[in-house]
Design a protein around this motif. Structure first.
Motif, PDB file in Angstrom:
ATOM      1  N   GLU A  40       0.832  -1.257   0.131  1.00  0.00           N
ATOM      2  CA  GLU A  40       0.013   0.017   0.199  1.00  0.00           C
ATOM      3  C   GLU A  40       0.820   1.300  -0.041  1.00  0.00           C
ATOM      4  O   GLU A  40       1.781   1.384   0.887  1.00  0.00           O
ATOM      5  CB  GLU A  40      -0.850   0.040   1.122  1.00  0.00           C
ATOM      6  N   MET A  41       0.764   2.087  -0.918  1.00  0.00           N
ATOM      7  CA  MET A  41       1.679   3.282  -1.195  1.00  0.00           C
ATOM      8  C   MET A  41       1.097   4.296  -0.534  1.00  0.00           C
ATOM      9  O   MET A  41       1.701   5.443  -0.416  1.00  0.00           O
ATOM     10  CB  MET A  41       1.896   3.664  -2.533  1.00  0.00           C
ATOM     11  N   THR A 155      11.543   8.887   9.634  1.00  0.00           N
ATOM     12  CA  THR A 155      12.952   9.423   9.928  1.00  0.00           C
ATOM     13  C   THR A 155      13.969   9.000   8.851  1.00  0.00           C
ATOM     14  O   THR A 155      15.173   9.483   8.791  1.00  0.00           O
ATOM     15  CB  THR A 155      13.343   9.339  11.527  1.00  0.00           C
ATOM     16  N   ASN A 156      13.343   8.041   7.943  1.00  0.00           N
ATOM     17  CA  ASN A 156      14.429   7.605   7.008  1.00  0.00           C
ATOM     18  C   ASN A 156      13.725   7.770   5.585  1.00  0.00           C
ATOM     19  O   ASN A 156      13.610   7.178   4.635  1.00  0.00           O
ATOM     20  CB  ASN A 156      14.769   6.138   7.223  1.00  0.00           C
ATOM     21  N   ALA A 207      13.755   3.168   4.322  1.00  0.00           N
ATOM     22  CA  ALA A 207      13.532   1.914   4.814  1.00  0.00           C
ATOM     23  C   ALA A 207      12.918   1.028   4.196  1.00  0.00           C
ATOM     24  O   ALA A 207      13.090  -0.228   4.236  1.00  0.00           O
ATOM     25  CB  ALA A 207      12.559   2.198   6.349  1.00  0.00           C
ATOM     26  N   ALA A 208      11.888   1.255   3.290  1.00  0.00           N
ATOM     27  CA  ALA A 208      11.225   0.134   2.376  1.00  0.00           C
ATOM     28  C   ALA A 208      12.124   0.185   1.187  1.00  0.00           C
ATOM     29  O   ALA A 208      11.861  -0.948   0.631  1.00  0.00           O
ATOM     30  CB  ALA A 208       9.980   0.902   1.900  1.00  0.00           C
ATOM     31  N   LYS A 272       0.969  12.654 -11.147  1.00  0.00           N
ATOM     32  CA  LYS A 272       1.149  11.321 -11.589  1.00  0.00           C
ATOM     33  C   LYS A 272       1.984  10.744 -10.680  1.00  0.00           C
ATOM     34  O   LYS A 272       3.183  11.301 -10.131  1.00  0.00           O
ATOM     35  CB  LYS A 272       1.753  11.241 -13.054  1.00  0.00           C
ATOM     36  N   PHE A 273       1.637   9.220 -10.045  1.00  0.00           N
ATOM     37  CA  PHE A 273       2.745   8.727  -9.149  1.00  0.00           C
ATOM     38  C   PHE A 273       3.219   7.692  -9.772  1.00  0.00           C
ATOM     39  O   PHE A 273       2.672   6.842 -10.493  1.00  0.00           O
ATOM     40  CB  PHE A 273       2.102   8.187  -7.851  1.00  0.00           C
ATOM     41  N   MET A 274       4.683   7.511  -9.886  1.00  0.00           N
ATOM     42  CA  MET A 274       5.459   6.320 -10.509  1.00  0.00           C
ATOM     43  C   MET A 274       6.155   5.592  -9.192  1.00  0.00           C
ATOM     44  O   MET A 274       6.918   6.424  -8.539  1.00  0.00           O
ATOM     45  CB  MET A 274       6.104   6.415 -11.647  1.00  0.00           C
ATOM     46  N   THR A 275       6.226   4.290  -9.389  1.00  0.00           N
ATOM     47  CA  THR A 275       7.148   3.618  -8.336  1.00  0.00           C
ATOM     48  C   THR A 275       8.487   3.495  -9.135  1.00  0.00           C
ATOM     49  O   THR A 275       8.679   3.514 -10.229  1.00  0.00           O
ATOM     50  CB  THR A 275       6.713   2.129  -7.968  1.00  0.00           C
TER      51      THR A 275
END
Ligand code: TA6
Length: 276
Positions: A40-41, A155-156, A207-208, A272-275
């Motif tokens: 989930e973004m 924090t990261n 972190a991810a 527009k969001f892109m991973t």
């Protein structure tokens, strides 16, 4: 999440592929799960209230026809608290529309149609905002797509691409400052309106181990917000610890001049969001 009607969008081959969810209440995106991350973004508070006219805490509140307190209306205007109608839709995209009610027209005497289109493609969510002036005189508005991104650990997390910009610091009476850092990082409340922001902004979730690239067109500004401890504690629809897992990056018309739209004309802007 209450029994509010929502639209589920999918693209790619099920059971894989990408998925998103949009509530008709506020044309409010509340989920984007790209196959590329399988996560989930979008952040939605566990304490979010799914009961009109309250705006859902998290997701992508549509702030219109006013950003924040920049006008006569309540914070962020009334679109995010309004019931949109489905105007068009397929499995991977939907268009939701809002026209002002009589009550809205009393508070804000402008006839308009606001259309929000959310479209999914692999690894990408595109949200288009169209404002049609249906009145007989020019209308002015400010606005934002007030996006809450989920991060594993704020924090990261870094927001990249804002160095050199002027920002209005909402925590210091909107005094103007210049962003000196290549990365905006978080160790306390941040609430800044970056004026003339570039059309590409990166959110790195260290972190991810992934990033979201945000591409905006038509929005001159971008707001960056994290409530941190005290502000989070003051919000009853936001968990005290939840500030650790979200960053708001909001393509906006907020630091620049309001949009002035002549009778019959249309204004459009896109995020527009892109991973990555
Ligand atoms: O976009 C940042 C901001 O204007 C903050 O000042 C804070 O008020 C946030 O929006 C949330 O506003 P809301 O009305 O949704 O609680």
């Amino acid at each position: 999440d209450g029994d509010l009607p929502k639209v589920v969008l999918r693209c790619g081959d099920e059971p894989g592929g990408d998925k998103a969810e949009v509530y008709l209440h506020g044309a409010h995106v509340t989920s984007w799960i790209p196959e590329a991350t399988g996560k989930e973004m979008i952040f939605v508070s566990k304490d979010a209230i799914f009961k009109p006219p309250k705006a859902i805490r998290g997701g992508v509140p549509v702030c219109f026809p006013q950003f924040s307190d920049m006008g006569p209306l309540g914070a962020h205007g009334f679109a995010r608290n309004s019931a949109f109608e489905v105007q068009d839709g397929e499995s991977d995209q939907v268009t939701l529309a809002l026209r002002p009610s009589e009550e809205d027209l009393e508070r804000w005497p402008q006839k308009f149609e606001l259309r929000i289109t959310v479209a999914l493609s692999p690894g990408c969510l595109t949200q288009t905002m169209e404002v049609q002036n249906m009145g007989s005189s020019a209308m002015e508005f400010t606005c934002a797509l007030h996006t809450y991104f989920r991060v594993e650990d704020v924090t990261n997390a870094q927001v990249k691409g804002l160095r050199g910009l002027t920002y209005l610091d909402n925590l210091q009476s909107r005094e103007r400052f210049t962003e000196a850092n290549a990365c905006v990082e978080f160790s306390g409340e941040v609430d800044r309106i970056y004026c003339g922001a570039p059309d590409t902004i990166d959110l790195v979730d260290g972190a991810a181990g992934h990033s979201v690239v945000i591409e905006k067109t038509g929005f001159p500004d971008a707001v960056v917000w994290n409530p941190w401890v005290d502000k989070a504690a003051s919000l009853k629809d936001f968990g005290d610890e939840e500030y650790k897992e979200m960053v708001c990056i909001e393509p906006a018309v907020a630091g620049s001049d309001p949009i002035s739209l002549d009778a019959g004309k249309m204004w459009t802007a896109v995020q527009k969001f892109m991973t990555r």
